[in-house]
Structure formats: structure tokens, C-alpha cells
Design an enzyme around this catalytic site. Structure first.
Site, mmCIF file in Angstrom:
data_model
loop_
_atom_site.group_PDB
_atom_site.id
_atom_site.type_symbol
_atom_site.label_atom_id
_atom_site.label_comp_id
_atom_site.label_asym_id
_atom_site.label_seq_id
_atom_site.Cartn_x
_atom_site.Cartn_y
_atom_site.Cartn_z
ATOM 1 N N SER A 241 -7.291 27.501 25.781
ATOM 2 C CA SER A 241 -8.052 28.745 26.054
ATOM 3 C C SER A 241 -7.700 29.834 25.041
ATOM 4 C CB SER A 241 -7.818 29.234 27.482
ATOM 5 O OG SER A 241 -6.445 29.379 27.761
ATOM 6 N N HIS A 271 -6.645 21.341 31.357
ATOM 7 C CA HIS A 271 -6.094 22.696 31.151
ATOM 8 C C HIS A 271 -6.187 23.455 32.484
ATOM 9 C CE1 HIS A 271 -4.857 26.237 29.104
ATOM 10 N NE2 HIS A 271 -5.970 26.597 28.514
ATOM 11 N N HIS A 318 2.987 18.171 30.121
ATOM 12 C CA HIS A 318 2.625 19.317 29.276
ATOM 13 C C HIS A 318 2.693 18.910 27.811
ATOM 14 C CE1 HIS A 318 2.451 23.388 27.641
ATOM 15 N NE2 HIS A 318 1.898 23.706 28.803
ATOM 16 N N ARG A 327 7.106 28.843 35.047
ATOM 17 C CA ARG A 327 6.056 29.476 35.873
ATOM 18 C C ARG A 327 5.943 28.734 37.203
ATOM 19 N NH1 ARG A 327 1.273 28.877 31.675
ATOM 20 N NH2 ARG A 327 2.163 26.765 31.754
ATOM 21 N N ASP A 373 0.389 24.699 37.170
ATOM 22 C CA ASP A 373 -0.682 24.448 38.144
ATOM 23 C C ASP A 373 -0.214 23.663 39.366
ATOM 24 O OD1 ASP A 373 -2.645 25.733 36.555
ATOM 25 O OD2 ASP A 373 -2.668 23.990 35.240
HETATM 26 N N1 HAX Z 1 -0.082 11.710 34.887
HETATM 27 C C1 HAX Z 1 -0.306 10.495 34.337
HETATM 28 N N2 HAX Z 1 -0.209 10.247 33.025
HETATM 29 C C2 HAX Z 1 0.142 11.267 32.234
HETATM 30 C C3 HAX Z 1 0.434 12.562 32.724
HETATM 31 C C4 HAX Z 1 0.284 12.748 34.129
HETATM 32 N N3 HAX Z 1 0.483 13.953 34.690
HETATM 33 N N4 HAX Z 1 0.765 13.338 31.700
HETATM 34 C C5 HAX Z 1 0.690 12.604 30.582
HETATM 35 N N5 HAX Z 1 0.304 11.347 30.901
HETATM 36 C C6 HAX Z 1 0.000 10.245 30.000
HETATM 37 C C7 HAX Z 1 -1.130 10.658 29.064
HETATM 38 O O1 HAX Z 1 -2.382 10.553 29.712
HETATM 39 C C8 HAX Z 1 -0.926 9.720 27.904
HETATM 40 O O2 HAX Z 1 -1.409 8.455 28.295
HETATM 41 P P1 HAX Z 1 -2.194 7.486 27.242
HETATM 42 O O3 HAX Z 1 -1.230 7.280 26.111
HETATM 43 O O4 HAX Z 1 -2.471 6.274 28.038
HETATM 44 O O5 HAX Z 1 -3.402 8.247 26.817
HETATM 45 C C9 HAX Z 1 0.604 9.634 27.832
HETATM 46 O O6 HAX Z 1 1.091 9.996 29.140
HETATM 47 C C10 HAX Z 1 1.219 10.545 26.788
HETATM 48 O O7 HAX Z 1 0.809 11.860 27.039
HETATM 49 P P2 HAX Z 1 1.750 13.114 26.670
HETATM 50 O O8 HAX Z 1 1.973 13.074 25.198
HETATM 51 O O9 HAX Z 1 2.933 13.111 27.551
HETATM 52 O O10 HAX Z 1 0.857 14.353 27.113
HETATM 53 P P3 HAX Z 1 -0.257 15.122 26.262
HETATM 54 O O11 HAX Z 1 0.409 16.145 25.417
HETATM 55 O O12 HAX Z 1 -1.161 14.159 25.579
HETATM 56 O O13 HAX Z 1 -1.095 15.789 27.426
HETATM 57 C C11 HAX Z 1 -1.437 16.990 29.438
HETATM 58 C C12 HAX Z 1 -0.607 16.896 28.155
HETATM 59 C C13 HAX Z 1 -1.085 18.294 30.126
HETATM 60 C C14 HAX Z 1 -2.920 16.985 29.091
HETATM 61 C C15 HAX Z 1 -1.087 15.770 30.334
HETATM 62 O O14 HAX Z 1 0.287 15.825 30.672
HETATM 63 C C16 HAX Z 1 -1.933 15.697 31.596
HETATM 64 O O15 HAX Z 1 -3.031 15.142 31.549
HETATM 65 N N6 HAX Z 1 -1.432 16.271 32.742
HETATM 66 C C17 HAX Z 1 -2.222 16.319 33.962
HETATM 67 C C18 HAX Z 1 -3.252 17.435 33.909
HETATM 68 C C19 HAX Z 1 -2.582 18.799 33.973
HETATM 69 O O16 HAX Z 1 -1.738 19.058 34.814
HETATM 70 N N7 HAX Z 1 -3.023 19.693 33.087
HETATM 71 C C20 HAX Z 1 -2.523 21.090 33.080
HETATM 72 C C21 HAX Z 1 -1.529 21.338 31.955
HETATM 73 C C22 HAX Z 1 -1.035 22.755 31.926
HETATM 74 C C23 HAX Z 1 -2.134 23.692 31.616
HETATM 75 O O17 HAX Z 1 -2.707 23.739 30.541
HETATM 76 N N8 HAX Z 1 -2.509 24.436 32.586
HETATM 77 O O18 HAX Z 1 -3.601 25.194 32.446
#
Ligand code: HAX
Length: 442
Positions: A241, A271, A318, A327, A373
Site C-alpha cells: 500500500s 496484505h 511476513h 503490532r 492482522d
Molecule cells: N501460511 C501458509 N503458508 C505460508 C504462510 C502462511 N501464513 N506464509 C508463507 N507461506 C508460504 C508461502 O506461501 C510460500 O509458499 P510457496 O513457496 O509454496 O509459494 C512460502 O511459505 C515462502 O513464503 P515466505 O517467503 O515465507 O513469505 P512471503 O514473503 O512470500 O509472503 C506473506 C509473505 C505475508 C504474503 C505470507 O506470509 C502470507 O501469505 N501470509 C498470510 C497472509 C497474511 O497474513 N498477510 C498479511 C501480511 C501482513 C500485512 O501486510 N498486513 O497488511
């Protein structure tokens, strides 16, 4: 010129000169190298922009102008009952780098009250949308439609000198932030309370009045809003964002259009939408298990089934953080202090014990800990704000404080159009082939 604007102008002029001199001497210094896996991997960790208002440490979490959340809860001027910080104070800190006095924050509250009038056509546009339109779509539409009021767009059209861009951006920022609670509350009441709107109470602070317009008068909820709107405000510049607001703003789109762009990024489930997904996931789990007091074993089984279905556990993980999000911890501390016993809050705490080892065992998740979150929904439900599709709008009202104060800085420092370089996979293959050739020849 108002006192905050004057202070900002002085600080920005000084920093502009300092940066100019620094770049003259050190402009060619290398501060980073880019790996192929970063190019294919969402640009993680690549240093490519300046963001003055906050900085994220993977272990210590977010600091705003050098202050971490526990310090901010102590040092920022508080709401009327002296318990939680006022988001107005954080905005002041982000904009000029100083913790404001009580008087300064009081002045800012009054400024925002004075600027809070939302033009009638914004309400008409909202009313023309189906009531079941997602609140984030309504929020984005309302912000974009209010662009008719942009001081920057008007002055640009009249031929403003680029040295004065910051001034009009400051005016847009102040007006927009002043109006967002009214817009958000209007969306909430039209979506979930039959359009029974509640008039603003101009005697209250920014967050207190927002809670009042939502229709929740409990003093503790007002304190939750003060804390919530403070801790969600900024998370350095690389999050989706913030970066989107920055990118759109770099084209000299005004603050309204830039923020609307940023909010479209916040509306994604990886996000900001994760806050609605967390509580939705918890409700589905309780529903499936037929209890509001699940055991850790039951939660673990449900987590496994979510993962087996190829879904993420919302609220966990994250892109930068590698410890429990401060947070999240601030919201946990809030619940410990204000809430005696609540089933959903207890579930959130149990999930906090169960999920990290499971994610860790997957062997690929870089951060198994909860993010911001993971907790917020349980607190909102406790105080009666149960309509989770609205949660990301609350996040958006807060995020505006950070991304718009940063937009003021971008304008004041004269940052140019953002235009990083992309490559094709074919280019990458050629690059690797050439490198192989060079090694052979060498
Ligand atoms: N549950 C299951 N699998 C997860 C995970 C979770 N909470 N978090 C990461 N992973 C997986 C990824 O999907 C990825 O899998 P693949 O290799 O099969 O694609 C692997 O672990 C490596 O990911 P990462 O490097 O640890 O994480 P990223 O930096 O790629 O992604 C995210 C960060 C926040 C997008 C991710 O942790 C996620 O999808 N979390 C759940 C959604 C979430 O809570 N989002 C909010 C984040 C905070 C925010 O911005 N708030 O607004």
C-alpha cells in the site's frame, strides 16, 4: 502559514540541501547488489527508495522516526482519559520528526475537525453503489471521487512552480485525513446499519469521533481505535500500500488519486485484507468444530486441513519480519489490560501457540509468527464491530497517516518519477549464457 506547515517546510528545506550535498560526493556509492532470485521473488529486500517516516527491522519491528511501539504508547500525547496515544501525535511525529506537545496535538485535532467536511457528491456516489459492494471498493471510490477537491490538481492546472508542490500536497493531506473517518463511518452505517448515519461530534478527538460515528460509544473501544489507528499507520516504504501510493504519487498524481491507488493494494488478501480473512478463518474453524472453546489439538487439526487445501494461514508470516509482530503484541497487551475473558481473544492466543511450530515444520515459511492482522479482528468483535468485511477500511484510515505524510516528503524533496528496470526471462537466459562464455574464455 500554520505552525506544522512552517516546521515541515523548514525541516524539508534543510534535508533537501543536505541530500544534494551528499549525492554530489557519494552519489556513485553502491549500497546493494541484486540477486536473480530477488528479481523473480517480488523484489524482496532490494533497497530502492527513500521513506522518511518509519523503518522496519526484521527482529525489532517498526520504528517511527526512531521510536518503537512501546515507547510511542508511553510518549505520544494521549486521549482524554490519558490511556492510549492519539494518532494525531503519530502523524505529527512522522511529518516533522518530533514528539508533539499536548497543545500541538490539540491544535492538530482542531485543524482536522475544521477540515472534515465531506462534499455532498461523495455521499451521493456511495449511495448509488449496491449496499453489498465490498467496503474497500466503496472506500477507494469515495477517495477517488473526492479528487474534485484536490488543491494540488487545481494549482498544477494553474501552473504552480514545482518548488511549491509540497505546499499543495500538505493541504490535500490534511484535508483528506480529516475527512476519512466520516467517509469510513458512512460506508459502515450504509452497509450494515440501514443507512442510519450518526453526525460527527466535533468536541471529540479524531479517533474518538470516528468511534462515535461508527456507533460504538464504549470508552474502551475509543481507546482501541486510538491504538489501532496509531499502530497501523506506517510500515516503511516497501509494503504494497505504501509503495503503490509512492509510485502513483511519483507521477504527480495528487494525494487523492495516490491514496486511492494505495488502498487498492491494501485491499488484497496477502496484505490488508488479511485482517478480515483471519476472523473469517477463526469463525469457520469454530463453526466446523462446533465450539467457541477449541482445544489446541483441534486447532492444530484445523490448521493442517487449511494447509492441505492449499491455503495460507491468514495473519501469519511476513515478507520482512522474523519475530512476532510488535503490532500483534501491542494488541495482545491491550486485550490483557482491557478485556477480562473473551472466547475469541482466547482462541487468537491459542492459535498463537499452535500455528508457529506447524508453519516452521513446513520448512519453507520464512516467518512462522503472527503479523498485525492476527489479532485485530478479535478485539473488534469484542466491542461489537463484527462485520469483518469492513476491517480493511479501518486499516486504510490509519495507513493514510503514514503514506500521505510520506507523500509530503516525496514532494518536498523533489523525488522524481519512479521507473525501475524490468527484464524478460529471455534476457536473463542470455545474461547467464554470456556469463558462462566469459568464464570459459577467462
Ligand atoms: N501460511 C501458509 N503458508 C505460508 C504462510 C502462511 N501464513 N506464509 C508463507 N507461506 C508460504 C508461502 O506461501 C510460500 O509458499 P510457496 O513457496 O509454496 O509459494 C512460502 O511459505 C515462502 O513464503 P515466505 O517467503 O515465507 O513469505 P512471503 O514473503 O512470500 O509472503 C506473506 C509473505 C505475508 C504474503 C505470507 O506470509 C502470507 O501469505 N501470509 C498470510 C497472509 C497474511 O497474513 N498477510 C498479511 C501480511 C501482513 C500485512 O501486510 N498486513 O497488511
Amino acid at each position: 502559514m500554520d505552525p506544522l506547515k512552517q516546521k515541515f517546510n523548514k525541516k524539508a528545506s534543510d534535508l533537501r540541501e543536505e541530500i544534494k550535498a551528499m549525492l554530489k560526493v557519494h552519489g556513485d556509492k553502491k549500497v546493494d547488489e541484486v540477486k536473480l532470485k530477488q528479481i523473480f521473488g517480488g523484489a524482496r529486500g532490494i533497497k530502492m527508495m527513500v521513506w522518511e517516516t518509519s523503518q522496519l527491522d526484521p527482529v525489532k519491528g517498526i520504528s517511527f522516526r526512531g521510536y518503537y511501539i512501546p515507547e510511542l504508547r508511553e510518549k505520544l500525547p494521549k486521549g482524554p482519559d490519558g490511556k492510549e496515544p492519539r494518532p494525531e501525535g503519530l502523524f505529527w511525529l512522522m511529518l516533522v520528526g518530533e514528539i508533539p506537545t499536548d497543545e500541538e496535538v490539540h491544535w492538530l485535532t482542531q485543524q482536522w475537525t475544521r477540515r472534515s467536511n465531506v462534499p455532498e457528491h461523495v455521499f451521493q456516489i456511495l449511495d448509488s453503489m449496491p449496499a453489498n459492494t465490498h467496503p474497500m471498493t466503496q472506500f477507494i471510490t469515495a477517495i477517488a471521487s473526492m479528487q474534485t477537491e484536490s488543491c494540488f490538481a487545481r494549482r498544477y492546472d494553474e501552473g504552480v512552480n514545482k518548488a511549491d508542490y509540497w505546499d499543495a500536497t500538505y493541504e490535500d493531506t490534511m484535508n483528506l485525513i480529516a475527512r476519512l473517518p466520516r467517509i469510513a463511518a458512512y460506508i459502515y452505517r450504509r452497509s450494515y446499519h440501514d443507512g442510519k448515519h450518526i453526525a460527527p461530534d466535533i468536541a471529540q478527538d479524531w479517533a474518538g469521533n470516528f468511534a462515535h460515528m461508527l456507533g460504538i460509544e464504549k470508552p474502551d473501544f475509543k481507546n482501541l481505535m486510538r491504538l489501532y489507528l496509531t499502530i497501523h499507520a506506517d510500515h516503511e516504504g516497501g509494503n504494497a500500500s505504501a509503495h503503490t501510493t509512492h509510485l502513483v504519487g511519483s507521477t504527480l498524481s495528487d494525494a487523492y488519486l495516490s491514496l486511492a491507488g494505495g488502498m487498492t493494494a491494501l485491499a488484497g488478501p496477502l496484505h490488508g485484507l488479511a485482517n478480515q480473512e483471519v476472523i473469517k478463518w477463526i469463525f469457520s474453524m469454530l463453526d466446523a468444530l462446533g465450539t467457541t472453546q477449541p482445544t489446541k489439538e483441534q486447532i492444530a487439526d484445523y490448521v493442517d486441513s487449511t494447509l492441505a487445501a492449499g491455503q495460507v494461514i491468514p495473519g501469519y508470516g511476513h515478507a520482512v519480519l522474523r519475530e512476532p509482530d510488535p503490532r500483534f503484541m501491542a494488541q495482545k497487551r491491550f486485550a490483557e489490560a482491557y478485556i477480562e475473558d473473551d472466547d475469541i481473544v482466547n482462541v487468537v492466543w491459542k492459535v498463537f501457540e499452535v500455528v508457529p511450530p506447524i508453519l516452521e515444520n513446513l520448512g519453507k515459511v520464512k516467518n512462522p509468527w503472527p503479523n498485525v492482522d492476527a489479532h485485530s479482528g478479535a478485539l473488534l468483535v469484542h466491542y461489537g464491530l463484527k462485520e469483518y468485511s469492513f476491517y480493511t477500511v479501518l486499516f486504510g484510515v490509519s495507513r493514510a497517516l503514514g503514506v500521505l505524510s510520506s507523500l509530503c516528503w516525496a514532494r518536498a524533496l523533489g523525488f522524481p518519477l519512479e521507473r525501475p528496470k524490468s527484464v524478460t526471462t529471455r534476457w536473463v537466459k542470455n545474461f547467464l549464457a554470456q556469463e558462462k562464455e566469459a568464464v570459459k574464455e577467462g
